[in-house]
Scaffold this motif. Structure first.
Motif, short mmCIF file in Angstrom:
data_model
loop_
_atom_site.label_atom_id
_atom_site.label_comp_id
_atom_site.label_asym_id
_atom_site.label_seq_id
_atom_site.Cartn_x
_atom_site.Cartn_y
_atom_site.Cartn_z
N PHE A 1 0.84 -1.20 0.00
CA PHE A 1 0.00 0.00 0.00
C PHE A 1 0.88 1.26 0.00
O PHE A 1 0.55 2.26 -0.65
CB PHE A 1 -0.91 0.02 1.23
N ALA A 2 1.98 1.20 0.75
CA ALA A 2 2.88 2.36 0.82
C ALA A 2 3.49 2.66 -0.54
O ALA A 2 3.61 3.83 -0.93
CB ALA A 2 3.98 2.10 1.85
N HIS A 3 3.88 1.61 -1.28
CA HIS A 3 4.41 1.84 -2.63
C HIS A 3 3.41 2.61 -3.48
O HIS A 3 3.77 3.53 -4.23
CB HIS A 3 4.72 0.50 -3.30
N ILE A 4 2.13 2.23 -3.37
CA ILE A 4 1.09 2.88 -4.17
C ILE A 4 0.84 4.31 -3.68
O ILE A 4 0.79 5.25 -4.46
CB ILE A 4 -0.21 2.06 -4.14
N ALA A 5 0.69 4.46 -2.35
CA ALA A 5 0.40 5.78 -1.78
C ALA A 5 1.50 6.79 -2.07
O ALA A 5 1.23 7.98 -2.29
CB ALA A 5 0.18 5.65 -0.28
N LEU A 6 2.75 6.32 -2.06
CA LEU A 6 3.89 7.20 -2.26
C LEU A 6 4.23 7.40 -3.74
O LEU A 6 5.21 8.07 -4.06
CB LEU A 6 5.11 6.65 -1.52
N ARG A 7 3.46 6.76 -4.61
CA ARG A 7 3.65 6.88 -6.07
C ARG A 7 5.08 6.52 -6.47
O ARG A 7 5.74 7.21 -7.25
CB ARG A 7 3.29 8.30 -6.54
N HIS A 8 5.55 5.43 -5.92
CA HIS A 8 6.93 5.04 -6.16
C HIS A 8 7.21 4.73 -7.62
O HIS A 8 8.30 5.01 -8.12
CB HIS A 8 7.29 3.84 -5.29
N SER A 9 6.24 4.16 -8.31
CA SER A 9 6.46 3.83 -9.71
C SER A 9 6.71 5.09 -10.54
O SER A 9 7.65 5.15 -11.35
CB SER A 9 5.26 3.06 -10.27
N ALA A 10 5.87 6.11 -10.34
CA ALA A 10 6.03 7.35 -11.10
C ALA A 10 7.32 8.05 -10.73
O ALA A 10 8.03 8.60 -11.59
CB ALA A 10 4.83 8.27 -10.84
N ARG A 11 7.64 8.05 -9.44
CA ARG A 11 8.88 8.69 -9.00
C ARG A 11 10.10 7.97 -9.56
O ARG A 11 11.10 8.60 -9.93
CB ARG A 11 8.92 8.74 -7.48
N ALA A 12 10.03 6.64 -9.63
CA ALA A 12 11.15 5.87 -10.17
C ALA A 12 11.35 6.17 -11.65
O ALA A 12 12.49 6.24 -12.13
CB ALA A 12 10.90 4.37 -9.95
N ALA A 13 10.24 6.35 -12.37
CA ALA A 13 10.35 6.66 -13.80
C ALA A 13 11.02 8.01 -14.01
O ALA A 13 11.88 8.17 -14.88
CB ALA A 13 8.97 6.64 -14.44
N GLY A 14 10.63 8.99 -13.21
CA GLY A 14 11.26 10.30 -13.31
C GLY A 14 12.73 10.27 -12.93
O GLY A 14 13.57 10.91 -13.56
N LYS A 15 13.04 9.48 -11.89
CA LYS A 15 14.42 9.37 -11.45
C LYS A 15 15.27 8.67 -12.51
O LYS A 15 16.46 8.98 -12.68
CB LYS A 15 14.49 8.59 -10.13
N ALA A 16 14.68 7.73 -13.22
CA ALA A 16 15.42 7.00 -14.26
C ALA A 16 15.91 7.95 -15.35
O ALA A 16 17.02 7.80 -15.87
CB ALA A 16 14.54 5.91 -14.87
N ILE A 17 15.10 8.95 -15.68
CA ILE A 17 15.51 9.93 -16.70
C ILE A 17 16.72 10.73 -16.20
O ILE A 17 17.69 10.93 -16.92
CB ILE A 17 14.33 10.86 -17.04
N GLN A 18 16.65 11.16 -14.94
CA GLN A 18 17.78 11.90 -14.37
C GLN A 18 19.04 11.04 -14.34
O GLN A 18 20.14 11.49 -14.69
CB GLN A 18 17.44 12.37 -12.95
N ASN A 19 18.89 9.79 -13.90
CA ASN A 19 20.05 8.90 -13.79
C ASN A 19 20.63 8.56 -15.15
O ASN A 19 21.84 8.37 -15.29
CB ASN A 19 19.65 7.63 -13.03
N ALA A 20 19.75 8.47 -16.15
CA ALA A 20 20.24 8.20 -17.51
C ALA A 20 21.12 9.35 -17.99
O ALA A 20 22.15 9.13 -18.63
CB ALA A 20 19.07 7.98 -18.46
#
Length: 308
Positions: free
Chosen positions: A58-77
């Motif tokens: 539930f925490a993964h969903i509430a914290l929008r981890h998937s969306a945040r990870a996608a945005g972070k992936a662009i920065q890391n790339a």
């Protein structure tokens, strides 16, 4: 499941997948929690362990981890590409440059993923405690997983921290939730001397616990002792969005005679019921701070105006 969903304020589908792998995951597009049969067997009939398992997802969903990870992936790339470019310039080797770019990207992504896992453990523990399950369920779940798959140190490219490391990271949240549940019971029973002592121990364990400062303020105020205003201010400083603390601070400022600060404080009350409580316990009518926010739509009720 229903109690945890209410605590997290998230409604999801639940799917059980036959598998010998110990696993659970959250699917984001249509919120769904997937749990393997092996994980269900591990949890057994321990309701708090199941709450910890669900709370984490539930925490993964509430914290929008998937969306945040996608945005972070662009920065890391971008960081990886820059690193590769530097290697290409200095070494003149395209193959080494490509490997360096990929390695830097993977290292950064893995580190960010591990941070999200630790955050999900902490927030998931808060969810299960607010649903009235035993916070120790988080630790028992992780220890049960160690009993099944063993423990090893976290490696650089791991997307999850090692289980022992996860226990160490989760323990402060577990302790904090035990104190919070005790404080809630003492507050409800109006046992102010014991509540004050509990906050002493709580703040010794975690001086940054916003709820501890809030309950300390409540007990000091009820006992007629000095320091309630400072305690409420500390609570808001530690957690600006803790609603009960903000309301208590606004009222305490008013009672201390600092009317302008009280009104400015009230502009940060997000919930209409809390704003109504503030107005009822202070001015006795609707209030507004000039230029602090959009003017209210009320037209026939008195408005308190402070010009800054």
């Amino acid at each position: 499941g229903a109690k945890m969903a209410a605590s997290a304020e998230i409604h999801t589908d639940l799917r059980i997948v036959p598998s010998v792998a110990l696993n659970a995951l959250a699917v984001y597009r249509r919120p769904t929690i997937v749990i393997t049969t092996a994980m269900l067997r591990l949890v057994g009939d321990d309701e708090s362990m199941m709450a910890a398992l669900l709370g984490h997802e539930f925490a993964h969903i509430a914290l929008r981890h998937s969306a945040r990870a996608a945005g972070k992936a662009i920065q890391n790339a971008r960081v990886g590409i820059h690193t590769g470019h530097q290697v290409a310039v200095e070494a003149g080797d395209a193959s080494k440059a490509q490997k360096a770019a990929v390695l830097v990207f993977l290292l950064l992504q893995a580190e960010f993923s591990r941070e999200q896992e630790a955050e999900a453990d902490r927030v998931g523990t808060q969810f299960l405690a607010r649903a009235r399950f035993d916070p120790d369920g988080t630790i028992r779940l992780l220890r049960a997983m160690i009993g099944q798959v063993g423990s090893r140190p976290t490696r650089y490219l791991d997307t999850h921290p090692g289980l022992e490391e996860r226990i160490g990271q989760a323990e402060p949240a577990v302790v904090n939730e035990h104190f919070r549940m005790l404080a809630e019971r003492l507050y409800e029973s109006r046992n102010w001397p014991r509540l004050l002592r509990a906050t002493d121990y709580w703040l010794t364990a975690n001086e940054n616990a916003a709820s501890a400062w809030y309950y300390r303020g409540q007990s000091l105020k009820a006992l007629g002792r000095a320091g309630a205003l400072d305690a409420f201010q500390e609570a808001v400083n530690k957690h600006p969005n803790l609603p009960s603390a903000r309301l208590a601070l606004c009222i305490e400022l008013y009672e201390a005679g600092n009317v302008p600060a009280s009104l400015l404080c009230s502009e940060h009350l997000k919930r209409s019921d809390e704003r109504a409580q503030f107005e009822a316990r202070t001015f006795g009518h609707p209030t507004h701070v000039y230029r602090a926010s959009r003017l209210p739509t009320r037209s026939k009720e008195p408005i308190q105006i402070i010009r800054d």
